[in-house]
Motif scaffolding. Sequence first.
Motif, PDB file in Angstrom:
ATOM      1  N   HIS A 225       9.374   1.936  -4.062  1.00 22.44           N
ATOM      2  CA  HIS A 225       9.794   0.564  -4.419  1.00 22.44           C
ATOM      3  C   HIS A 225      10.957   0.445  -5.417  1.00 22.44           C
ATOM      4  O   HIS A 225      10.799  -0.107  -6.499  1.00 22.44           O
TER       5      HIS A 225
ATOM      6  N   ASP B 130       2.170   0.279   0.013  1.00 21.67           N
ATOM      7  CA  ASP B 130       2.010   0.392  -1.436  1.00 21.67           C
ATOM      8  C   ASP B 130       0.703  -0.258  -1.892  1.00 21.67           C
ATOM      9  O   ASP B 130       0.586  -0.743  -3.008  1.00 21.67           O
TER      10      ASP B 130
ATOM     11  N   HIS C  61      -2.020   0.451  -3.221  1.00 19.94           N
ATOM     12  CA  HIS C  61      -2.883   1.350  -3.981  1.00 19.94           C
ATOM     13  C   HIS C  61      -3.743   0.616  -5.002  1.00 19.94           C
ATOM     14  O   HIS C  61      -4.515   1.204  -5.715  1.00 19.94           O
TER      15      HIS C  61
ATOM     16  N   ARG D   8      -3.578  -6.432  -4.060  1.00 22.71           N
ATOM     17  CA  ARG D   8      -2.522  -6.282  -3.057  1.00 22.71           C
ATOM     18  C   ARG D   8      -3.100  -6.079  -1.682  1.00 22.71           C
ATOM     19  O   ARG D   8      -3.989  -5.261  -1.495  1.00 22.71           O
TER      20      ARG D   8
HETATM   21 FE   LIG Z   1       3.406   1.564  -6.146  1.00 25.56          FE
END
Ligand SMILES: [Fe+2]
Length: 133
Positions: free
Chosen positions: A16, A74, A76, A81
């Motif tokens: 990112h 992403d 994680h 998220r």
């Molecule tokens: Fe990340």
Amino acid sequence: MIFQLSCEGITPVIAHPERNAQIIAEPQRLYKFVDDGGLAQVTATSLVGAFGEQVQRTAKEFVKCGLVQVVASDAHTLKNRGFAMTKAYQVLNEMDSRYPERFATNARNLLNGDKIKARRIEVPRKQRKHWLS
Ligand SMILES: [Fe+2]
């Protein structure tokens, strides 16, 4: 460092970059990194705008400039998220109908340890901060 890693057969992938304050301030840093042989992955939720307009604009600019080669969830921290891979691929397709296949191929090659086809890269434009975003 990139040279040392590549001598050992390792290709560094920066995660990112569109959310990295130093890279946002000086996007030519990412250009240099990729020009030196590194790769970068853009976060799916960045592309769909979940981190705000500035991050989304930066993410799209990096895609256009060839400076990110794969898109990743992403995800994680699953509490906060979600996955936005399908939407992110839709955004890529809206930008250029060749992008989805290119990004999918790159991801497959990355996972298989195969080379990612080099593309022309451009120095990204610096994104201006908008007071309302
Ligand atoms: Fe990340």
